[in-house]
Design an enzyme around this catalytic site. Sequence first.
Site, PDB file in Angstrom:
ATOM      1  N   SER A  97      45.933  23.103  30.450  1.00 46.28           N
ATOM      2  CA  SER A  97      46.096  23.701  29.115  1.00 46.28           C
ATOM      3  C   SER A  97      45.240  24.952  28.915  1.00 46.28           C
ATOM      4  CB  SER A  97      45.819  22.655  28.032  1.00 46.28           C
ATOM      5  OG  SER A  97      46.743  21.578  28.133  1.00 46.28           O
ATOM      6  N   GLU A 129      41.813  19.957  38.252  1.00 44.56           N
ATOM      7  CA  GLU A 129      42.785  19.761  37.181  1.00 44.56           C
ATOM      8  C   GLU A 129      42.694  18.331  36.652  1.00 44.56           C
ATOM      9  OE1 GLU A 129      46.065  22.905  37.302  1.00 44.56           O
ATOM     10  OE2 GLU A 129      46.797  21.177  38.389  1.00 44.56           O
ATOM     11  N   LYS A 171      56.306  25.734  37.861  1.00 42.77           N
ATOM     12  CA  LYS A 171      56.962  24.422  37.990  1.00 42.77           C
ATOM     13  C   LYS A 171      58.480  24.615  38.088  1.00 42.77           C
ATOM     14  CE  LYS A 171      53.126  22.578  35.394  1.00 42.77           C
ATOM     15  NZ  LYS A 171      52.548  21.444  34.713  1.00 42.77           N
ATOM     16  N   GLY A 220      49.371  20.076  30.610  1.00 44.43           N
ATOM     17  CA  GLY A 220      50.568  20.098  29.775  1.00 44.43           C
ATOM     18  C   GLY A 220      50.407  19.344  28.470  1.00 44.43           C
ATOM     19  N   ASN A 227      51.635  28.620  37.778  1.00 41.97           N
ATOM     20  CA  ASN A 227      52.489  27.573  38.337  1.00 41.97           C
ATOM     21  C   ASN A 227      53.666  27.404  37.388  1.00 41.97           C
ATOM     22  OD1 ASN A 227      53.671  25.311  39.400  1.00 41.97           O
ATOM     23  ND2 ASN A 227      52.049  23.891  38.794  1.00 41.97           N
ATOM     24  N   GLU A 287      51.468  16.322  39.640  1.00 37.92           N
ATOM     25  CA  GLU A 287      52.864  15.926  39.418  1.00 37.92           C
ATOM     26  C   GLU A 287      53.505  15.476  40.723  1.00 37.92           C
ATOM     27  OE1 GLU A 287      54.102  19.478  37.345  1.00 37.92           O
ATOM     28  OE2 GLU A 287      52.895  18.876  35.615  1.00 37.92           O
ATOM     29  N   HIS A 336      49.475  18.904  43.869  1.00 40.09           N
ATOM     30  CA  HIS A 336      49.506  18.931  42.391  1.00 40.09           C
ATOM     31  C   HIS A 336      49.701  17.500  41.873  1.00 40.09           C
ATOM     32  CE1 HIS A 336      50.773  19.762  38.296  1.00 40.09           C
ATOM     33  NE2 HIS A 336      50.217  20.949  38.443  1.00 40.09           N
TER      34      HIS A 336
HETATM   35  C1  PEP Z   1      49.376  22.801  35.939  1.00 42.07           C
HETATM   36  O1  PEP Z   1      50.505  22.385  35.975  1.00 42.07           O
HETATM   37  O2  PEP Z   1      48.761  22.983  37.000  1.00 42.07           O
HETATM   38  C2  PEP Z   1      48.770  23.078  34.636  1.00 42.07           C
HETATM   39  C3  PEP Z   1      47.489  23.319  34.592  1.00 42.07           C
HETATM   40  O3  PEP Z   1      49.612  23.041  33.549  1.00 42.07           O
HETATM   41  P1  PEP Z   1      49.235  23.430  32.022  1.00 42.07           P
HETATM   42  O4  PEP Z   1      48.538  24.758  32.071  1.00 42.07           O
HETATM   43  O5  PEP Z   1      50.555  23.506  31.323  1.00 42.07           O
HETATM   44  O6  PEP Z   1      48.345  22.351  31.503  1.00 42.07           O
END
Ligand code: PEP
Length: 259
Positions: free
Chosen positions: A220, A174, A18, A180, A16, A104, A102
């Site tokens: 992460s 998630e 973003k 992040g 992803n 976000e 997601h």
């Molecule tokens: C995400 O945005 O779905 C995500 C898991 O980000 P990150 O790997 O940066 O934590």
Amino acid sequence: MSCYNEFVRVPIVAANWKMHQTLAQAQNFVERFRPLVRGVKSTEIVLAPPFTALAATQEALRGSQIRLAAQNMHYAEQGAYTGEISPPMLCELGCEYVILGHSERRAQFGEGDALINRKLQSAYAHELISILCVGENLDQREAGETEQILARQLDTDLEGLSAEQIGRLVIAYEPIWAIGTGRTASPQDAQAGARFIRGQIAARYGGRAAQALRVQYGGSVKPGNAAVLLAQPDIDGALVGGASLDPQEFAQIVRATAT
Ligand code: PEP
């Protein structure tokens, strides 16, 4: 130990990006990434660039096994929805997957479960495979509400879908506090979340759908922690943000699932 792991599910690792990667950066990424995963057939690899880089990424991926995803979409086929992108537009660009719900989008753009459900229904109608994101925030985890939150999200997000449709779905667990932040869920916590999700699917749609459903972990994921997370019996891959922007790092994560 999972009750559903005797069924062979193809692992799926998705990037992803973003709001990162210009056209030139996306092309450069693919050029460097393709040779690093050449020959990987046992894991599905998916890239989700921003809308502006979808066509160029698809062109750069031509002839490879790597699939294309969008990061979001509107549920309608067309209409007066300024700034939105429809499912047929994504299909025309070669997208096979779409990330929906997601955290976000939920937190920053006010997307609720009812809207996410409309998008999921529309994705099925257009033969796009959804990667549905669910997860709890830190306050909810600390209050012991993780399972309640996951169950509530699944309740509305999946309303009206059939068991057969659920079997084709990908759900990304998630935990929001791990996205992040560099703070990864422990393999035990990630497995507990994934197992709970699969159990909910089994209870609502039956064992076949639960066995076929692929559950990713996201939050992460890095080359250093991917193997142990992805070895968990109910985790069938990863949704990767930050580490997916680097071809070497993302290839290492993909290779952590490949046999
Ligand atoms: C995400 O945005 O779905 C995500 C898991 O980000 P990150 O790997 O940066 O934590």
